[in-house]
Scaffold this motif. Structure first.
Motif, PDB file in Angstrom:
ATOM      1  N   GLU A 229      74.596  63.431  82.736  1.00  0.00           N
ATOM      2  CA  GLU A 229      73.198  63.727  83.056  1.00  0.00           C
ATOM      3  C   GLU A 229      73.101  64.627  84.281  1.00  0.00           C
ATOM      4  OE1 GLU A 229      70.274  63.019  81.665  1.00  0.00           O
ATOM      5  OE2 GLU A 229      71.203  62.065  79.924  1.00  0.00           O
ATOM      6  N   LEU A 230      73.959  64.365  85.282  1.00  0.00           N
ATOM      7  CA  LEU A 230      73.929  65.184  86.495  1.00  0.00           C
ATOM      8  C   LEU A 230      74.380  66.610  86.199  1.00  0.00           C
ATOM      9  CD1 LEU A 230      73.536  65.375  89.560  1.00  0.00           C
ATOM     10  CD2 LEU A 230      75.883  64.560  89.845  1.00  0.00           C
ATOM     11  N   GLU A 231      75.420  66.772  85.403  1.00  0.00           N
ATOM     12  CA  GLU A 231      75.892  68.117  85.068  1.00  0.00           C
ATOM     13  C   GLU A 231      74.842  68.889  84.276  1.00  0.00           C
ATOM     14  OE1 GLU A 231      79.517  67.453  82.997  1.00  0.00           O
ATOM     15  OE2 GLU A 231      80.712  67.141  84.823  1.00  0.00           O
ATOM     16  N   ALA A 232      74.176  68.219  83.334  1.00  0.00           N
ATOM     17  CA  ALA A 232      73.134  68.896  82.560  1.00  0.00           C
ATOM     18  C   ALA A 232      71.972  69.298  83.449  1.00  0.00           C
ATOM     19  CB  ALA A 232      72.653  67.984  81.439  1.00  0.00           C
ATOM     20  N   SER A 233      71.593  68.409  84.360  1.00  0.00           N
ATOM     21  CA  SER A 233      70.482  68.715  85.265  1.00  0.00           C
ATOM     22  C   SER A 233      70.847  69.852  86.219  1.00  0.00           C
ATOM     23  CB  SER A 233      70.099  67.453  86.047  1.00  0.00           C
ATOM     24  OG  SER A 233      68.997  67.696  86.878  1.00  0.00           O
ATOM     25  N   ARG A 272      65.150  69.838  90.067  1.00  0.00           N
ATOM     26  CA  ARG A 272      65.829  69.557  91.337  1.00  0.00           C
ATOM     27  C   ARG A 272      65.580  68.111  91.775  1.00  0.00           C
ATOM     28  NH1 ARG A 272      70.123  72.633  92.714  1.00  0.00           N
ATOM     29  NH2 ARG A 272      69.631  74.869  92.644  1.00  0.00           N
ATOM     30  N   GLN A 273      64.372  67.606  91.535  1.00  0.00           N
ATOM     31  CA  GLN A 273      64.106  66.219  91.879  1.00  0.00           C
ATOM     32  C   GLN A 273      64.918  65.281  90.997  1.00  0.00           C
ATOM     33  OE1 GLN A 273      61.588  64.649  94.466  1.00  0.00           O
ATOM     34  NE2 GLN A 273      63.547  63.702  94.002  1.00  0.00           N
ATOM     35  N   HIS A 274      65.028  65.609  89.719  1.00  0.00           N
ATOM     36  CA  HIS A 274      65.854  64.796  88.824  1.00  0.00           C
ATOM     37  C   HIS A 274      67.314  64.811  89.266  1.00  0.00           C
ATOM     38  CE1 HIS A 274      68.222  64.012  85.120  1.00  0.00           C
ATOM     39  NE2 HIS A 274      67.280  63.120  84.893  1.00  0.00           N
ATOM     40  N   GLU A 275      67.788  65.959  89.685  1.00  0.00           N
ATOM     41  CA  GLU A 275      69.173  66.075  90.156  1.00  0.00           C
ATOM     42  C   GLU A 275      69.400  65.220  91.401  1.00  0.00           C
ATOM     43  OE1 GLU A 275      72.272  69.651  91.493  1.00  0.00           O
ATOM     44  OE2 GLU A 275      70.099  69.970  91.503  1.00  0.00           O
ATOM     45  N   ALA A 276      68.429  65.230  92.319  1.00  0.00           N
ATOM     46  CA  ALA A 276      68.569  64.433  93.540  1.00  0.00           C
ATOM     47  C   ALA A 276      68.601  62.942  93.228  1.00  0.00           C
ATOM     48  CB  ALA A 276      67.417  64.750  94.494  1.00  0.00           C
ATOM     49  N   PHE A 277      67.745  62.479  92.326  1.00  0.00           N
ATOM     50  CA  PHE A 277      67.727  61.060  91.979  1.00  0.00           C
ATOM     51  C   PHE A 277      69.014  60.643  91.280  1.00  0.00           C
ATOM     52  CE2 PHE A 277      62.808  60.993  91.833  1.00  0.00           C
ATOM     53  CZ  PHE A 277      62.784  60.761  93.192  1.00  0.00           C
ATOM     54  N   VAL A 278      69.516  61.465  90.383  1.00  0.00           N
ATOM     55  CA  VAL A 278      70.757  61.121  89.686  1.00  0.00           C
ATOM     56  C   VAL A 278      71.932  61.093  90.673  1.00  0.00           C
ATOM     57  CG1 VAL A 278      72.351  61.826  87.875  1.00  0.00           C
ATOM     58  CG2 VAL A 278      69.905  62.018  87.497  1.00  0.00           C
ATOM     59  N   ASN A 279      71.902  61.952  91.681  1.00  0.00           N
ATOM     60  CA  ASN A 279      72.946  61.915  92.716  1.00  0.00           C
ATOM     61  C   ASN A 279      72.934  60.584  93.459  1.00  0.00           C
ATOM     62  OD1 ASN A 279      74.728  64.174  92.968  1.00  0.00           O
ATOM     63  ND2 ASN A 279      72.959  65.453  93.405  1.00  0.00           N
ATOM     64  N   ILE A 280      71.739  60.062  93.755  1.00  0.00           N
ATOM     65  CA  ILE A 280      71.642  58.768  94.433  1.00  0.00           C
ATOM     66  C   ILE A 280      72.214  57.661  93.549  1.00  0.00           C
ATOM     67  CG2 ILE A 280      70.024  57.066  95.341  1.00  0.00           C
ATOM     68  CD1 ILE A 280      68.205  59.351  96.158  1.00  0.00           C
ATOM     69  N   LEU A 482      56.413  68.504  96.483  1.00  0.00           N
ATOM     70  CA  LEU A 482      57.361  68.941  97.509  1.00  0.00           C
ATOM     71  C   LEU A 482      57.415  67.977  98.685  1.00  0.00           C
ATOM     72  CD1 LEU A 482      56.761  72.800  97.649  1.00  0.00           C
ATOM     73  CD2 LEU A 482      58.736  71.604  96.718  1.00  0.00           C
ATOM     74  N   ILE A 483      56.357  67.207  98.894  1.00  0.00           N
ATOM     75  CA  ILE A 483      56.334  66.279 100.027  1.00  0.00           C
ATOM     76  C   ILE A 483      57.478  65.280  99.904  1.00  0.00           C
ATOM     77  CG2 ILE A 483      54.975  64.513 101.213  1.00  0.00           C
ATOM     78  CD1 ILE A 483      52.466  65.975 100.324  1.00  0.00           C
ATOM     79  N   HIS A 484      57.670  64.775  98.718  1.00  0.00           N
ATOM     80  CA  HIS A 484      58.762  63.821  98.505  1.00  0.00           C
ATOM     81  C   HIS A 484      60.095  64.533  98.307  1.00  0.00           C
ATOM     82  CE1 HIS A 484      60.082  59.726  97.396  1.00  0.00           C
ATOM     83  NE2 HIS A 484      60.983  60.362  96.685  1.00  0.00           N
ATOM     84  N   LEU A 485      60.079  65.648  97.616  1.00  0.00           N
ATOM     85  CA  LEU A 485      61.329  66.356  97.331  1.00  0.00           C
ATOM     86  C   LEU A 485      61.984  66.862  98.606  1.00  0.00           C
ATOM     87  CD1 LEU A 485      63.341  67.624  95.367  1.00  0.00           C
ATOM     88  CD2 LEU A 485      61.796  69.557  95.112  1.00  0.00           C
ATOM     89  N   LEU A 486      61.191  67.395  99.540  1.00  0.00           N
ATOM     90  CA  LEU A 486      61.720  67.936 100.796  1.00  0.00           C
ATOM     91  C   LEU A 486      61.633  66.946 101.947  1.00  0.00           C
ATOM     92  CD1 LEU A 486      60.238  71.556 100.661  1.00  0.00           C
ATOM     93  CD2 LEU A 486      62.359  70.692  99.681  1.00  0.00           C
ATOM     94  N   GLU A 487      61.156  65.719 101.665  1.00  0.00           N
ATOM     95  CA  GLU A 487      61.017  64.672 102.684  1.00  0.00           C
ATOM     96  C   GLU A 487      60.171  65.155 103.857  1.00  0.00           C
ATOM     97  OE1 GLU A 487      64.816  63.114 103.766  1.00  0.00           O
ATOM     98  OE2 GLU A 487      65.134  62.172 101.823  1.00  0.00           O
TER      99      GLU A 487
END
Length: 623
Positions: A229-233, A272-280, A482-487
């Motif tokens: 999933e991470l590679e596809a994202s 990008r948000q999906h990628e960040a969540f899958v990384n976590i 972006l508020i959540h994506l960029l913290e």
């Protein structure tokens, strides 16, 4: 408007928005509606003034705008916000997740436990029924084997009888309810440990699965699913980045494109948000893998210790062997917890996938591949390697502080702003997300760290950093995801994370930077004049005045008479200073002659004049 009235108005708005969305066939959560209300109010294009009270027209307009955004299923921004809400409402730390799992297990066993602890047996038959209930409770508590399997029940009963025979039921029934529950839990752990040891010894283990083998398979499957999933994202994010770079190219880019750039930017935010969540989630899976390896090593060691204690022995003290059985059962329970955690992580990855559905509706995969046929799609690593050859020259900016990997300790552990996104590209390219390259140089501004996608971006941002930081916040108002994506929560007091997750053990991809610091607080910030002698009680003042008046009339008298003169013997003894720096443990002694002085004729005699005679009979020191 008071705070309570304002909260009441906001709740009514949220309720109205949710009802209108439900009436149009779209069910939304109150958390999503609440964030959307804040996002609409923050957007400067909607012209809401947060400093004044909302009129009825403002409230109606606000509700309509929120409903329109929530019903726009073709908008990737809405899917991103839904993804953020889902993740923060469902993702918790390992500790909280395990605590919740244990709470659920206790609630399921509460009825059985209460039936055992509240039972009042009257005859032998009821005592045997209660004993069988205890066996069933232990099987349910351990989660190993089924209470309906006759072979499993027999094995568990034999293990329980070796620890807690039926003859001890009378003592058990006389205990308090709390003590009964504690003894049930302790016996469950001991019985599970006995069954596990019997299975290892080949003498039992009915209904016990090979948990280490199962965990190995589950770990492999879950990790492979998360990585795919991470590679596809990541690949989709790189494709969209390459497409947006082509659109922003003034020479080779098209003058007109059938999809607006803001919509493509929102699609990139989504992936990008999906990628960040899958990384976590991948980081949590890696931690589970490490924990499983540690637990399996402990399990093997504990089995060996038990075998060394029990083997070739006919009688073993219970105080010596029972703690080993309990420890073995706890290790097995830890392996069971890891299976639960891996199942939750796998479900979260599967549940995040539907939030990418807007990608295929906006730009199908086949169409995207056709557009990128003549373009070079670079990964984030390739992009960093290409831009690493031209680092920033710190001499160009005398007032700015630049950090480089060669001169900075813990360079890779710095907490970067905007989640490592280039703020300059975000502003100059109308919301385009480009990952920054720390090898170019990290700008330290107001104790915060910023990275950039190129040397030109670094120079442009460093020329006026405060203005770019402010513009990033303004851009986030127009794109609330972006508020959540960029913290950026610190820059928006009215927008907080969807759920406050305790960070005691929350695993984040970014490293945590710690530094030693100290501060000093003055005892009194404002100078105070405190009169310690002040007394408000007039009776206390009266007592003090009487005391002072009495002291003025008091005098100290002393007199010496012939009877008291020279009647006391005063002796002083001094020691000369030592000329050595240390003293040993040597025993020694000294004898000083006792003074012997006599006075005669103190009381007078036959004559009227007193003639005292002093006689000194003290021996010399050198005698």
């Amino acid at each position: 408007m008071s705070r309570a009235q304002a909260e009441s108005v906001i709740k009514n708005i949220i309720r109205e928005v949710a009802l209108e969305c439900a009436g149009k066939g779209q069910s939304v959560s109150e958390t999503l509606v609440a964030f959307m209300v804040k996002a609409v109010v923050l957007d400067p294009r909607n012209q809401f003034n947060v400093d004044r009270t909302l009129t009825n027209n403002d409230v109606r307009n606000l509700i309509e705008l929120c409903v329109d955004r929530l019903l726009d299923q073709e908008n990737p921004a809405l899917e991103t916000i839904k993804m953020q809400v889902y993740f923060d409402m469902n993702y918790t730390s390992r500790r909280e997740l395990l605590e919740e799992h244990q709470r659920v297990l206790r609630s399921r066993l509460a009825a059985v436990s209460r039936e055992i602890t509240d039972s009042r047996v009257k005859d032998r038959e009821e005592l045997e029924i209660l004993y069988r209930k205890i066996v069933s409770y232990m099987l349910l508590h351990s989660g190993v084997g089924s209470p309906t399997d006759i072979n499993t029940v027999r094995e568990a009963t034999a293990a329980l009888q070796s620890v807690f025979p039926q003859s001890e039921m009378g003592t058990f029934m006389s205990l308090l309810r709390k003590d009964k529950e504690q003894q049930l839990n302790e016996l469950s752990m001991i019985v599970l440990g006995i069954r596990l040891f019997n299975r290892e010894s080949g003498k039992g283990g009915e209904g016990i699965d090979d948990l280490p083998s199962v965990l190995k398979e589950v770990l492999s499957t879950t990790r492979g699913h998360i990585v795919s999933e991470l590679e596809a994202s990541s690949h989709l994010a790189c494709q969209q980045t390459a497409l947006l770079e082509w659109l922003h190219d003034p020479v080779n880019g098209p003058s007109d494109f059938f999809i607006p750039k803001p919509l493509l930017n929102q699609a990139l935010y989504n992936v990008r948000q999906h990628e960040a969540f899958v990384n976590i989630i991948l980081a949590d899976a890696a931690l589970c893998e490490m924990q499983v390896e540690s637990l399996q090593a402990n399990l093997r060691t504990q089995m060996q210790d038990l075998r060394a204690i029990i083997e070739f022995k006919t009688a073993i003290p219970t105080a010596q062997v029972f703690p080993h059985f309990t420890t073995l059962a706890r290790t097995w329970a830890g392996l069971q917890d890891e299976i639960v955690l891996l199942g939750v992580l796998g479900n979260m990855v599967a549940n995040l996938q539907p939030f990418l559905a807007a990608q295929s509706r906006l730009l199908p995969k086949e169409q995207l591949n056709d557009l990128l046929e003549d373009l070079k799609v670079k990964s984030d690593e390739q992009r960093i390697n290409d831009s690493s050859g031209s680092p920033i020259d710190p001499m160009q900016f005398e007032s700015a502080e630049w950090l480089f990997p060669e001169t900075t300790a813990n360079f890779d552990k710095l907490s970067l702003q905007f989640k490592g996104i280039c703020g300059y590209s975000l502003i100059e390219k109308d919301g385009f997300l480009l990952p920054g390259n720390p090898r170019i140089g990290i700008l330290k501004h107001r104790e915060k760290y910023y990275i950039f996608s190129s040397k030109e971006a670094a120079c442009g941002f460093a020329s006026k950093p405060d203005e770019y930081i402010k513009q990033v916040a303004e851009t986030a108002k127009k794109s609330p995801e972006l508020i959540h994506l960029l913290e950026l929560h610190q820059q928006f007091d009215s927008v907080t994370p969807y759920s406050e997750v305790q960070s005691g053990e929350r695993l984040m991809v970014k490293p945590i930077v710690k530094s030693d610091s100290c501060t000093q607080t003055d005892t009194h910030l404002v100078e105070t004049n405190i009169v310690r002698s002040y007394e408000w009680n007039e009776w206390e003042l009266r007592r003090k005045a009487i005391k002072l008046a009495n002291l003025q009339r008091k005098l100290t008298h002393s007199a010496q008479t012939d009877l008291s003169h020279m009647r006391r013997e005063n002796v002083a003894q001094t020691y000369p200073p030592k000329e050595v720096a240390c003293q040993s443990m040597r025993d020694g002694q000294s004898n000083v002659p006792k003074p012997q002085v006599y006075l005669a004729a103190l009381r007078g005699g036959e004559s009227k004049a007193t003639q005292m005679v002093k006689t000194n009979l003290t021996r010399a020191v050198d005698e």
